[in-house]
Design an enzyme around this catalytic site. Structure first.
Site, mmCIF file in Angstrom:
data_model
loop_
_atom_site.group_PDB
_atom_site.id
_atom_site.type_symbol
_atom_site.label_atom_id
_atom_site.label_comp_id
_atom_site.label_asym_id
_atom_site.label_seq_id
_atom_site.Cartn_x
_atom_site.Cartn_y
_atom_site.Cartn_z
ATOM 1 N N LYS A 76 18.720 9.851 -25.706
ATOM 2 C CA LYS A 76 18.585 8.585 -24.963
ATOM 3 C C LYS A 76 19.026 8.766 -23.497
ATOM 4 C CE LYS A 76 21.047 6.351 -28.068
ATOM 5 N NZ LYS A 76 21.168 7.444 -29.049
ATOM 6 N N THR A 77 20.187 9.411 -23.312
ATOM 7 C CA THR A 77 20.665 9.637 -21.941
ATOM 8 C C THR A 77 19.682 10.546 -21.200
ATOM 9 O OG1 THR A 77 22.902 9.477 -22.810
ATOM 10 C CG2 THR A 77 22.679 10.381 -20.594
ATOM 11 N N ASP A 121 24.792 2.743 -21.273
ATOM 12 C CA ASP A 121 24.911 3.350 -22.600
ATOM 13 C C ASP A 121 25.691 2.390 -23.492
ATOM 14 O OD1 ASP A 121 24.538 5.286 -24.468
ATOM 15 O OD2 ASP A 121 25.990 6.712 -23.644
ATOM 16 N N THR A 170 22.879 2.594 -30.276
ATOM 17 C CA THR A 170 22.770 3.173 -31.619
ATOM 18 C C THR A 170 22.719 2.035 -32.644
ATOM 19 O OG1 THR A 170 25.176 3.319 -31.590
ATOM 20 C CG2 THR A 170 23.979 5.347 -31.142
ATOM 21 N N ARG A 229 21.505 17.317 -29.942
ATOM 22 C CA ARG A 229 22.880 17.618 -29.522
ATOM 23 C C ARG A 229 23.528 18.583 -30.508
ATOM 24 N NH1 ARG A 229 25.850 12.739 -28.642
ATOM 25 N NH2 ARG A 229 25.155 12.880 -26.498
HETATM 26 N N1 LIG Z 1 13.887 16.017 -26.508
HETATM 27 C C1 LIG Z 1 14.797 16.861 -26.028
HETATM 28 N N2 LIG Z 1 14.429 18.048 -25.535
HETATM 29 C C2 LIG Z 1 15.369 18.917 -25.105
HETATM 30 N N3 LIG Z 1 16.706 18.695 -25.122
HETATM 31 C C3 LIG Z 1 17.119 17.514 -25.598
HETATM 32 C C4 LIG Z 1 16.189 16.543 -26.061
HETATM 33 N N4 LIG Z 1 16.884 15.462 -26.473
HETATM 34 C C5 LIG Z 1 18.170 15.730 -26.278
HETATM 35 N N5 LIG Z 1 18.316 16.974 -25.759
HETATM 36 C C6 LIG Z 1 19.598 17.627 -25.493
HETATM 37 O O1 LIG Z 1 20.556 17.116 -26.425
HETATM 38 C C7 LIG Z 1 21.760 16.714 -25.791
HETATM 39 C C8 LIG Z 1 22.093 15.289 -26.232
HETATM 40 O O2 LIG Z 1 21.141 14.388 -25.689
HETATM 41 P P1 LIG Z 1 21.575 12.972 -25.058
HETATM 42 O O3 LIG Z 1 22.930 13.053 -24.425
HETATM 43 O O4 LIG Z 1 20.446 12.547 -24.199
HETATM 44 O O5 LIG Z 1 21.639 12.100 -26.368
HETATM 45 P P2 LIG Z 1 21.950 10.533 -26.530
HETATM 46 O O6 LIG Z 1 20.897 9.995 -27.450
HETATM 47 O O7 LIG Z 1 22.107 9.901 -25.204
HETATM 48 O O8 LIG Z 1 23.307 10.536 -27.296
HETATM 49 P P3 LIG Z 1 24.435 9.376 -27.341
HETATM 50 O O9 LIG Z 1 23.806 8.188 -27.978
HETATM 51 O O10 LIG Z 1 25.484 10.014 -28.203
HETATM 52 O O11 LIG Z 1 24.885 9.158 -25.913
HETATM 53 C C9 LIG Z 1 21.532 16.840 -24.295
HETATM 54 O O12 LIG Z 1 22.405 17.834 -23.784
HETATM 55 C C10 LIG Z 1 20.107 17.325 -24.108
HETATM 56 O O13 LIG Z 1 20.125 18.532 -23.408
#
Ligand SMILES: Nc1ncnc2c1ncn2[C@@H]1O[C@H](COP(=O)(O)OP(=O)(O)OP(=O)(O)O)[C@@H](O)[C@H]1O
Length: 348
Positions: A76-77, A121, A170, A229
């Site tokens: 998401k981030t 977030d 989430t 992640r």
């Molecule tokens: N589709 C993708 N392709 C490549 N790398 C990804 C992808 N999605 C996530 N990542 C990697 O996974 C890690 C976690 O992603 P991210 O921080 O965006 O998740 P999030 O959904 O925001 O998590 P949270 O809800 O815990 O904040 C990041 O370091 C990113 O590099």
């Protein structure tokens, strides 16, 4: 010949030890893809997002607000950074828990530039007063600034430039419907299939300068709980293993040995997942059991069990949610090496 092999081994050994040292400080931030094209997986979502962003750019206006929903660690981030990057605009990052008063949010929105992306977030954790301020800011691009205190206080409307809120959550169900209704596009992120996680692992390995065998990337992918992640975290741990054991490259055996040490099993279940299943089967005779009782039994916050462990266990068929509570399935019993009671086998 022997000399050749030795030379080759030395060469690959140098590759993993020297490069991993020189890349020691590559952070998770640097592993993030920064364009929709390099974002791996989620094809439907990417196509929707591309259309949505292209249309806004062709119309020459900032896009509508975006809500990104899905379990932790699915990107998401990363996606919100990609949106800002694709639009060529700055991004301001905050989170629901970081905003304690409506005034905190007022000062953020009133300092945004035209077209800027505001990423919030855990948006479901905004305080009520901040949520109300956000509805107005998102819809009318206005905040009411309070001047003075007590009976003489008055509010002065302040017009804001057009900006785009990207909310990540989430727990979509916890968002009040007036807030949910302000988002023009809601995207649901799904767990990633093994084939996509494998691509992601190979890409991250490349960035980190680690040589990973194809079969080893596959073994890592199937233990990554469908979550990028987790995949990146496991990759870093096997990199440690490779460095300490002077491996030229990461083999499937290195993955097995390293992850066994970290108590991650062949299905990607970790210590908490196993604790949850064990409590369900041994302490609660397979359930049904309520979330709070289960969390207390494994010594974790209910939210952690609900958002981190449970979605994966449900998705992989180890646990079922019923109106009476959580129930361990026959797959859970078998995975723990226990015999399921007859009624579990017949129902699940
Ligand atoms: N589709 C993708 N392709 C490549 N790398 C990804 C992808 N999605 C996530 N990542 C990697 O996974 C890690 C976690 O992603 P991210 O921080 O965006 O998740 P999030 O959904 O925001 O998590 P949270 O809800 O815990 O904040 C990041 O370091 C990113 O590099």
């Amino acid at each position: 010949m022997a000399e050749l092999i030795n030379n080759a081994n030395e060469e690959s050994l140098r590759m993993i030890s020297a490069e991993s040292q020189s890349n020691e400080y590559i952070s998770d931030e640097e592993l993030r893809p920064d364009t929709l094209e390099t974002f791996i997986g989620q094809p439907q979502l990417k196509a929707q997002m591309k259309l949505f962003l292209d249309a806004a750019q062709l119309r020459g206006v900032p896009p509508d607000h975006i809500l990104l929903a899905g379990p932790p660690g699915l990107g998401k981030t990363t996606l919100s950074m990609i949106v800002a990057h694709e639009l060529g605009v700055p991004i301001r990052v905050t989170s629901g828990p970081a905003i304690q008063h409506a005034g905190d949010l007022a000062s953020i929105v009133s300092s945004l530039e035209e077209g800027e992306v505001l990423f919030i977030d855990e948006i479901h954790r905004l305080p009520r007063a901040a949520e109300e301020l956000l509805y107005i800011a998102m819809e009318d691009f206005r905040v009411d600034v309070m001047v003075g205190k007590g009976p003489g206080a008055s509010s002065i409307p302040l017009t804001l430039p057009r900006f785009t809120v990207i909310g990540a959550t989430t727990r979509e169900g916890m968002l009040p419907s007036p807030l949910r209704a302000r988002f023009g596009f809601t995207a649901h992120l799904d767990y990633y299939p093994h084939s996509e996680l494998k691509k992601l692992i190979l890409r991250s390995a490349d960035v980190l300068g680690i040589a990973v065998e194809d079969a080893a990337a596959h073994e890592l992918a199937i233990r990554s709980r469908g979550t990028p992640r987790v995949a990146n975290r496991l990759l870093r741990r096997v990199r440690d293993w490779g460095v300490v054991h002077s491996l030229g490259h990461i083999t499937p055996e290195a993955v097995f040995d390293c992850l066994e040490l970290y108590q991650i099993d062949s299905e990607g279940l970790d210590r908490l997942d196993i604790a949850v299943l064990t409590a369900m089967c041994k302490q609660f005779a397979g359930g049904p059991v309520g979330l709070n009782n289960l969390a207390a039994m494994v010594g974790e916050e209910a939210e952690t069990v609900e958002t981190v462990s449970e979605p994966y266990l449900v998705r992989e068929g180890f646990l079922a949610r019923t109106p009476r509570g959580r129930v361990a399935t026959s797959k859970a019993w078998k995975h723990l090496g226990l015999v399921p009671p007859n009624d579990v086998t017949s129902v699940f």
